[in-house]
Write a protein that holds these residues in place. Structure first.
Motif, PDB file in Angstrom:
ATOM      1  N   GLU A  71       0.734  -1.192  -0.088  1.00 57.76           N
ATOM      2  CA  GLU A  71       0.061   0.135  -0.160  1.00 57.76           C
ATOM      3  C   GLU A  71       0.915   1.388   0.047  1.00 57.76           C
ATOM      4  O   GLU A  71       0.428   2.219  -0.703  1.00 57.76           O
ATOM      5  CB  GLU A  71      -1.050   0.011   1.219  1.00 57.76           C
ATOM      6  N   VAL A  72       1.901   1.406   0.917  1.00 63.84           N
ATOM      7  CA  VAL A  72       2.960   2.343   0.869  1.00 63.84           C
ATOM      8  C   VAL A  72       3.595   2.629  -0.380  1.00 63.84           C
ATOM      9  O   VAL A  72       3.587   3.579  -1.137  1.00 63.84           O
ATOM     10  CB  VAL A  72       3.781   2.463   2.175  1.00 63.84           C
ATOM     11  N   GLU A  73       4.081   1.342  -1.257  1.00 68.40           N
ATOM     12  CA  GLU A  73       4.898   1.659  -2.468  1.00 68.40           C
ATOM     13  C   GLU A  73       3.812   1.964  -3.405  1.00 68.40           C
ATOM     14  O   GLU A  73       4.320   2.550  -4.237  1.00 68.40           O
ATOM     15  CB  GLU A  73       5.181   0.181  -2.412  1.00 68.40           C
ATOM     16  N   LEU A 123       8.995  13.819  -0.624  1.00 69.84           N
ATOM     17  CA  LEU A 123       8.236  12.423  -0.591  1.00 69.84           C
ATOM     18  C   LEU A 123       7.451  12.055   0.700  1.00 69.84           C
ATOM     19  O   LEU A 123       6.404  11.746   0.423  1.00 69.84           O
ATOM     20  CB  LEU A 123       9.481  11.533  -0.714  1.00 69.84           C
ATOM     21  N   ARG A 124       7.848  12.603   1.749  1.00 70.41           N
ATOM     22  CA  ARG A 124       7.035  12.307   3.232  1.00 70.41           C
ATOM     23  C   ARG A 124       5.727  13.273   3.040  1.00 70.41           C
ATOM     24  O   ARG A 124       4.483  12.575   3.157  1.00 70.41           O
ATOM     25  CB  ARG A 124       7.970  12.850   4.465  1.00 70.41           C
ATOM     26  N   LYS A 150       1.182   5.192   8.520  1.00 69.20           N
ATOM     27  CA  LYS A 150       1.499   4.620   7.436  1.00 69.20           C
ATOM     28  C   LYS A 150       2.782   5.498   6.577  1.00 69.20           C
ATOM     29  O   LYS A 150       3.363   4.779   5.695  1.00 69.20           O
ATOM     30  CB  LYS A 150       0.502   4.237   6.455  1.00 69.20           C
ATOM     31  N   VAL A 151       2.888   6.422   7.033  1.00 67.70           N
ATOM     32  CA  VAL A 151       3.862   7.391   6.365  1.00 67.70           C
ATOM     33  C   VAL A 151       5.253   6.913   6.846  1.00 67.70           C
ATOM     34  O   VAL A 151       5.687   6.914   7.990  1.00 67.70           O
ATOM     35  CB  VAL A 151       3.740   8.900   6.810  1.00 67.70           C
TER      36      VAL A 151
END
Length: 558
Positions: free
Chosen positions: A468-470, A512-513, A524-525
């Motif tokens: 999900e993060v990717e 990006l953060r 999830k960050v």
């Protein structure tokens, strides 16, 4: 050595009483009848008795039945923090025969839209603080009925007006929104009070809740929890924990979110069924306010997790509280460290009993007997539960050998909502649920988790799945590829580290953060971002997350 020490399966004692309740609502009615005017839930200084809870949930059920076109089996999303409106609307929805979809109030618009659409939710109860997000995604869902509530809606006047006004106008925590079709929760309760309500009979195998959990293949999926699942786990909790509590006489601190299956089952079912008083903490991250709310409370039990125990024990004002009545502390949601457990006992005088569970198991699988706590383990299987471990080929492993932990019992979910293949991959033909956790079954009957098969990252008790993060990071125009892994973190247990290959040398971690924050819930960050020229891969092109994790661990240790 016990008789089961030579067997590859550990079993809890027999589970009794499951047939006495047909559904969760039967548990509710029995508790209301037995405990009547005893306190059930408190929040921000306001208390609802069991009679109050019965009346208000009946009003909400009546409104649902008379003022909407919802029918038994329809899904209703409940997106609330720890406030009194949560048990009122959950039990009201269940009394109307609806299926509750517990929703994280910290979700981003993207996450809300996915869950509501996936569950085919037709109604929602939402806190005004996040109604602006709902406005922007409503047309992507099937939701027709919107009920909005403000933080202190169940408080008495004038405190209700004061709290709601401060939240809205002073703290500016309620962004502007436009939902013309929305009705206020107070209006639904007032209208429902003038209507006749009829409880809908539900069978044990009917769905009670869709509890969303992450998956190794992407977006969260709904675990189908039946009335039988939840009632069984409530009774299992009573057998494992109940001997330490006196029915109708405990004051229990509940700081963990009620939308999470851990608190949902323990506080809204088990502790309600035993007539005990749960104090809901709306914002446990506000440690100043949290500890202030504990002052003067003769609390007897505390339900938490490792990161919270750590944070509280670092506070001098917490150490000054009166712990003389505290005799039960329960830990779940993430691994409890021995350091945290020992420090909590030093500060409070109360040992911590750790349990283990998953969303798919309603959630409790095992629990440490409070008179024989074994730190570093997740205890013994609860009543009616069998556990075993299997190797990569699915063969049962002997006691003492690591393998994937598998669970069998009445608390195991019906399956994943509208995902038959994933259900078959998780629950085998013999009814064993494969947890993805690597465990060792000890010859004394205790279970020890040693690793995780899945790439899941556990941040402060919340599951984060790398895909999900990717997927979010991949949408950034400067990102070529990325990989998310878990790294040790003192505060959260684990934190997310993101490895990134970028085509823009000027792309930095903070940019990006910020990108991630717009699409992902805060936990999830990624906490750490490292840029690389390339990522290690298998010969078929799959990124080797484990190698990245091992490299990072080696670097940290050297």
């Amino acid at each position: 050595m016990s008789e089961q020490a030579d067997a590859p399966i550990l079993r809890g004692p027999a589970l009794e009483g499951l047939e006495q309740y047909g559904a969760v609502t039967d548990v509710f009615h029995a508790a209301v009848e037995r405990f009547k005017d005893k306190p059930a839930f408190s929040c921000m200084g306001k208390t609802l008795s069991f009679t109050d809870l019965d009346r208000l949930s009946s009003n909400f059920a009546a409104w649902l039945q008379h003022e909407t076109d919802l029918v038994p089996g329809d899904r209703i999303a409940i997106q609330l923090p720890n406030v009194l409106q949560f048990p009122v609307t959950v039990f009201g929805a269940l009394r109307a025969g609806l299926v509750v979809v517990n929703t994280n109030p910290l979700y981003t618009e993207r996450e809300m839209a996915h869950q509501f659409k996936d569950a085919n939710a037709k109604a929602i109860v939402i806190l005004a603080n996040m109604a602006d997000k709902l406005e922007r995604v409503l047309d992507k869902t099937d939701i027709k009925h919107v009920v909005v509530t403000e933080l202190a809606d169940l408080h008495d006047f004038p405190k209700r007006l004061l709290i709601n006004s401060v939240v809205k106008y002073v703290k500016k925590m309620v962004p502007r929104y436009s939902l013309p079709q929305a009705v206020s929760l107070r209006d639904t309760l007032n209208k429902g009070a003038a209507l006749s309500h009829r409880d809908v009979t539900r069978e044990q195998d009917d769905l009670a809740a869709l509890q969303y959990t992450g998956g190794t293949t992407g977006m969260p999926k709904g675990a189908m929890l039946t009335h039988r699942n939840l009632v069984a786990n409530m009774l299992q909790a009573r057998e494992a924990i109940g001997g330490n509590l006196t029915d109708g006489n405990e004051l229990v601190i509940a700081p963990l979110p009620v939308y999470h299956i851990y608190t949902f089952t323990v506080n809204c079912l088990f502790l309600m069924e035993t007539g005990n008083h749960s104090v809901l903490i709306t914002n446990p991250r506000d440690l100043d306010g949290f500890i202030k709310s504990l002052k003067g409370l003769p609390f007897t039990a505390f339900i938490g997790l490792n990161t919270l125990f750590n944070a509280l024990c670092n506070r001098d004002d917490f150490k000054q509280l009166d712990f003389s009545k505290l005799h039960l502390t329960i830990s779940g949601g993430m691994a409890l460290t021995k350091t945290s457990a020992k420090r909590w006992e030093e500060v409070t005088g109360c040992p911590i009993a750790e349990g283990y569970g998953l969303t798919e198991t309603s959630p409790i699988v095992s629990f440490n007997p409070t008179d024989a706590i074994q730190l570093g383990t997740i205890g013994k299987p609860v009543a009616g539960t069998a556990v075993k471990v299997v190797n990569a080929d699915g063969q049962d492993q002997p006691l003492g050998e690591p393998g994937e932990l598998c669970v069998q019992g009445p608390q195991v979910m019906k399956g994943y909502w509208q995902r038959e293949e994933e259900t078959r991959n998780s629950i085998d033909a013999d009814g064993w649920f494969h947890t993805g956790d690597i465990a060792v079954l000890q010859d004394d009957g205790y279970i020890r988790i040693v690793d995780r098969k899945k790439d899941m990252i556990l941040v402060s008790g919340f599951n984060v799945y790398p895909n999900e993060v990717e997927d979010v990071v991949a949408a950034h125009p400067d990102v070529v590829e990325s990989a998310a892994v878990g790294i040790a973190d003192e505060a959260a247990g684990e934190a997310i580290k993101l490895f990134v290959v970028s085509k823009n040398p000027d792309l930095d971690a903070e940019t990006l953060r910020r990108w991630c924050k717009s699409e992902l819930t805060g936990y999830k960050v990624p906490k750490v971002i490292e840029f690389r020229d390339e990522l290690p891969k298998t010969n078929v092109g799959k990124v080797l997350r484990r190698q990245l994790r091992d490299e990072d661990n080696h670097t940290a240790a050297s």
